[in-house]
Write a protein that holds these residues in place. Structure first.
Motif, PDB file in Angstrom:
ATOM      1  N   GLU A 191       0.831  -1.202   0.000  1.00 44.73           N
ATOM      2  CA  GLU A 191       0.000   0.000   0.000  1.00 44.73           C
ATOM      3  C   GLU A 191       0.869   1.257   0.000  1.00 44.73           C
ATOM      4  OE1 GLU A 191      -2.653  -0.108   3.297  1.00 44.73           O
ATOM      5  OE2 GLU A 191      -3.815  -1.802   2.544  1.00 44.73           O
ATOM      6  N   ALA A 192       1.916   1.233   0.830  1.00 43.03           N
ATOM      7  CA  ALA A 192       2.825   2.371   0.910  1.00 43.03           C
ATOM      8  C   ALA A 192       3.535   2.601  -0.427  1.00 43.03           C
ATOM      9  CB  ALA A 192       3.852   2.148   2.021  1.00 43.03           C
ATOM     10  N   ARG A 193       3.976   1.517  -1.049  1.00 46.75           N
ATOM     11  CA  ARG A 193       4.665   1.641  -2.334  1.00 46.75           C
ATOM     12  C   ARG A 193       3.733   2.202  -3.396  1.00 46.75           C
ATOM     13  NH1 ARG A 193       4.990   0.300  -7.014  1.00 46.75           N
ATOM     14  NH2 ARG A 193       3.042  -0.831  -6.740  1.00 46.75           N
ATOM     15  N   PHE A 194       2.479   1.782  -3.394  1.00 45.67           N
ATOM     16  CA  PHE A 194       1.489   2.261  -4.357  1.00 45.67           C
ATOM     17  C   PHE A 194       1.298   3.769  -4.245  1.00 45.67           C
ATOM     18  CE2 PHE A 194      -2.968   3.364  -5.230  1.00 45.67           C
ATOM     19  CZ  PHE A 194      -3.062   2.985  -6.566  1.00 45.67           C
ATOM     20  N   VAL A 195       1.119   4.246  -3.017  1.00 51.00           N
ATOM     21  CA  VAL A 195       0.911   5.682  -2.799  1.00 51.00           C
ATOM     22  C   VAL A 195       2.180   6.462  -3.112  1.00 51.00           C
ATOM     23  CG1 VAL A 195       0.362   7.454  -1.094  1.00 51.00           C
ATOM     24  CG2 VAL A 195      -0.883   5.283  -1.067  1.00 51.00           C
ATOM     25  N   ARG A 196       3.306   5.939  -2.648  1.00 47.68           N
ATOM     26  CA  ARG A 196       4.571   6.636  -2.882  1.00 47.68           C
ATOM     27  C   ARG A 196       4.881   6.729  -4.377  1.00 47.68           C
ATOM     28  NH1 ARG A 196      10.619   5.150  -0.501  1.00 47.68           N
ATOM     29  NH2 ARG A 196      11.658   6.934  -1.489  1.00 47.68           N
ATOM     30  N   GLU A 197       4.622   5.665  -5.113  1.00 48.02           N
ATOM     31  CA  GLU A 197       4.884   5.687  -6.555  1.00 48.02           C
ATOM     32  C   GLU A 197       4.047   6.758  -7.241  1.00 48.02           C
ATOM     33  OE1 GLU A 197       4.343   2.778 -10.425  1.00 48.02           O
ATOM     34  OE2 GLU A 197       4.767   1.854  -8.479  1.00 48.02           O
ATOM     35  N   ALA A 198       2.768   6.855  -6.861  1.00 44.34           N
ATOM     36  CA  ALA A 198       1.899   7.862  -7.467  1.00 44.34           C
ATOM     37  C   ALA A 198       2.419   9.272  -7.189  1.00 44.34           C
ATOM     38  CB  ALA A 198       0.476   7.703  -6.934  1.00 44.34           C
ATOM     39  N   VAL A 199       2.834   9.516  -5.948  1.00 43.59           N
ATOM     40  CA  VAL A 199       3.315  10.844  -5.568  1.00 43.59           C
ATOM     41  C   VAL A 199       4.633  11.178  -6.253  1.00 43.59           C
ATOM     42  CG1 VAL A 199       4.207  12.229  -3.643  1.00 43.59           C
ATOM     43  CG2 VAL A 199       2.104  10.891  -3.349  1.00 43.59           C
ATOM     44  N   GLU A 200       5.595  10.250  -6.190  1.00 44.30           N
ATOM     45  CA  GLU A 200       6.918  10.571  -6.725  1.00 44.30           C
ATOM     46  C   GLU A 200       6.952  10.566  -8.248  1.00 44.30           C
ATOM     47  OE1 GLU A 200      10.526  10.015  -4.657  1.00 44.30           O
ATOM     48  OE2 GLU A 200       9.602   8.590  -3.262  1.00 44.30           O
ATOM     49  N   ALA A 201       6.059   9.838  -8.891  1.00 45.62           N
ATOM     50  CA  ALA A 201       5.946   9.938 -10.345  1.00 45.62           C
ATOM     51  C   ALA A 201       5.490  11.339 -10.732  1.00 45.62           C
ATOM     52  CB  ALA A 201       4.967   8.888 -10.876  1.00 45.62           C
ATOM     53  N   ALA A 202       4.546  11.884  -9.969  1.00 46.05           N
ATOM     54  CA  ALA A 202       4.089  13.247 -10.225  1.00 46.05           C
ATOM     55  C   ALA A 202       5.195  14.262  -9.933  1.00 46.05           C
ATOM     56  CB  ALA A 202       2.851  13.544  -9.367  1.00 46.05           C
ATOM     57  N   VAL A 203       5.996  14.004  -8.896  1.00 43.78           N
ATOM     58  CA  VAL A 203       7.088  14.917  -8.537  1.00 43.78           C
ATOM     59  C   VAL A 203       8.114  15.020  -9.663  1.00 43.78           C
ATOM     60  CG1 VAL A 203       9.102  15.176  -7.024  1.00 43.78           C
ATOM     61  CG2 VAL A 203       6.856  14.740  -6.025  1.00 43.78           C
ATOM     62  N   VAL A 204       8.515  13.893 -10.231  1.00 43.60           N
ATOM     63  CA  VAL A 204       9.548  13.966 -11.278  1.00 43.60           C
ATOM     64  C   VAL A 204       9.001  14.590 -12.553  1.00 43.60           C
ATOM     65  CG1 VAL A 204      10.967  12.101 -10.356  1.00 43.60           C
ATOM     66  CG2 VAL A 204       9.170  11.551 -12.017  1.00 43.60           C
ATOM     67  N   ARG A 205       7.713  14.434 -12.806  1.00 40.79           N
ATOM     68  CA  ARG A 205       7.135  15.124 -13.963  1.00 40.79           C
ATOM     69  C   ARG A 205       7.186  16.636 -13.738  1.00 40.79           C
ATOM     70  NH1 ARG A 205       4.810  11.575 -17.588  1.00 40.79           N
ATOM     71  NH2 ARG A 205       4.129  13.387 -18.792  1.00 40.79           N
ATOM     72  N   ARG A 206       6.899  17.053 -12.526  1.00 38.40           N
ATOM     73  CA  ARG A 206       6.995  18.487 -12.212  1.00 38.40           C
ATOM     74  C   ARG A 206       8.439  18.960 -12.306  1.00 38.40           C
ATOM     75  NH1 ARG A 206       4.236  21.254  -6.945  1.00 38.40           N
ATOM     76  NH2 ARG A 206       2.403  20.953  -8.277  1.00 38.40           N
ATOM     77  N   ALA A 207       9.366  18.105 -11.883  1.00 37.00           N
ATOM     78  CA  ALA A 207      10.784  18.472 -11.944  1.00 37.00           C
ATOM     79  C   ALA A 207      11.223  18.762 -13.376  1.00 37.00           C
ATOM     80  CB  ALA A 207      11.644  17.366 -11.347  1.00 37.00           C
ATOM     81  N   CYS A 208      10.594  18.095 -14.338  1.00 39.00           N
ATOM     82  CA  CYS A 208      10.943  18.325 -15.744  1.00 39.00           C
ATOM     83  C   CYS A 208      10.455  19.690 -16.234  1.00 39.00           C
ATOM     84  CB  CYS A 208      10.357  17.222 -16.619  1.00 39.00           C
ATOM     85  SG  CYS A 208      11.166  15.613 -16.378  1.00 39.00           S
ATOM     86  N   GLU A 209       9.525  20.282 -15.524  1.00 40.48           N
ATOM     87  CA  GLU A 209       9.029  21.608 -15.879  1.00 40.48           C
ATOM     88  C   GLU A 209       9.882  22.709 -15.269  1.00 40.48           C
ATOM     89  OE1 GLU A 209       5.038  21.598 -14.449  1.00 40.48           O
ATOM     90  OE2 GLU A 209       4.400  19.937 -15.756  1.00 40.48           O
ATOM     91  N   GLY A 210      10.514  22.403 -14.155  1.00 38.23           N
ATOM     92  CA  GLY A 210      11.363  23.385 -13.482  1.00 38.23           C
ATOM     93  C   GLY A 210      11.946  22.781 -12.220  1.00 38.23           C
ATOM     94  N   PHE A 211      13.242  22.995 -12.026  1.00 38.25           N
ATOM     95  CA  PHE A 211      13.909  22.370 -10.889  1.00 38.25           C
ATOM     96  C   PHE A 211      14.951  23.330 -10.325  1.00 38.25           C
ATOM     97  CE2 PHE A 211      16.545  19.102  -8.748  1.00 38.25           C
ATOM     98  CZ  PHE A 211      15.545  18.430  -8.073  1.00 38.25           C
ATOM     99  N   SER A 212      15.014  23.420  -9.004  1.00 39.63           N
ATOM    100  CA  SER A 212      15.954  24.309  -8.332  1.00 39.63           C
ATOM    101  C   SER A 212      17.394  23.910  -8.638  1.00 39.63           C
ATOM    102  CB  SER A 212      15.705  24.260  -6.823  1.00 39.63           C
ATOM    103  OG  SER A 212      16.835  24.678  -6.096  1.00 39.63           O
TER     104      SER A 212
END
Length: 225
Positions: free
Chosen positions: A84-105
């Motif tokens: 369950e934890a892996r499922f939720v974490r994967e959804a969140v971090e997949a979205a994070v790296v997509r955002r990182a491709c738009e702009g990253f510090s």
């Protein structure tokens, strides 16, 4: 004076919770171990009340549980909770790296380069503890670099159930090296602003635990529920 005393109590409870959490996640305190309020209080030089509060907080995270005639014990590893934890974490971090491709510090990007170098050195030494710490800091730097720190806070408790199993999956250098390579692949995709490749690389990385799970369960059946 009363407010100061309350602050001191809260600080003691947080400190005990933090130290116990670290010991449970790193398996320094093994699953199934009975926890004594008296012994914990003596170890950290606090009264029993902040220990009790710390255990309540850990129970909310499902890292400890109260069993009839046994008292408070460290929860056994749960494949269901880990999945369950892996499922939720994967959804969140997949979205994070997509955002990182738009702009990253740029500061976070440099931080990640430093962390990956440290992680590679930890892998070469076979230093499991340092490797796991830099792994966590890598993922934290990703969310910080995209301004998504709330995303990390949302999964922090959940990921503890993955982290406990991860400590069993990294017995030596050969198990650690592929994870560094996967981290570098994620960053290569982010640098190229390739959101699809970044998401694919992150999902592959977070599925590593599933590939290792059958061996870990077979090697440590007494640690699982």
């Amino acid at each position: 004076m009363q407010a100061e005393s309350q602050t001191t109590f809260e600080s003691a409870a947080r400190r005990v919770e933090r130290e116990l959490r670290r010991a449970i996640i790193t398996l320094a305190i093994a699953p199934g171990t009975r926890l004594s309020e008296v012994e914990i209080a003596q170890r950290w030089g606090v009264s029993r009340q902040p220990v009790r509060e710390a255990l309540i907080a850990l129970a909310r995270s499902r890292l400890v549980e109260t069993l009839p005639q046994r008292g408070t014990v460290v929860a056994l590893l749960s494949v269901r909770q880990m999945m369950e934890a892996r499922f939720v974490r994967e959804a969140v971090e997949a979205a994070v790296v997509r955002r990182a491709c738009e702009g990253f510090s740029s500061q976070s990007r440099q931080r990640i380069d430093d962390l990956l170098d440290l992680q590679e050195k930890a892998a070469e030494r076979g230093d499991h503890t340092a490797f796991q710490r830099t792994d966590e800091l890598f993922h934290l730097a990703l969310v910080e670099g995209t301004g998504s720190i709330l995303a990390w806070q949302a999964i922090e408790d959940l990921k503890a159930h993955m982290d406990r199993v991860c400590y069993l999956t990294l017995p030596g250098t050969e198990a650690m090296r592929p994870l560094v390579t996967q981290h570098r692949a994620i960053m290569t995709a982010i640098d190229a602003r390739d959101a699809d490749a970044a998401e694919k690389a992150m999902r592959y990385h977070l599925n590593e635990i599933l590939r290792a799970l059958p061996r870990v369960e077979a090697d440590h059946p007494h640690l699982f529920e």
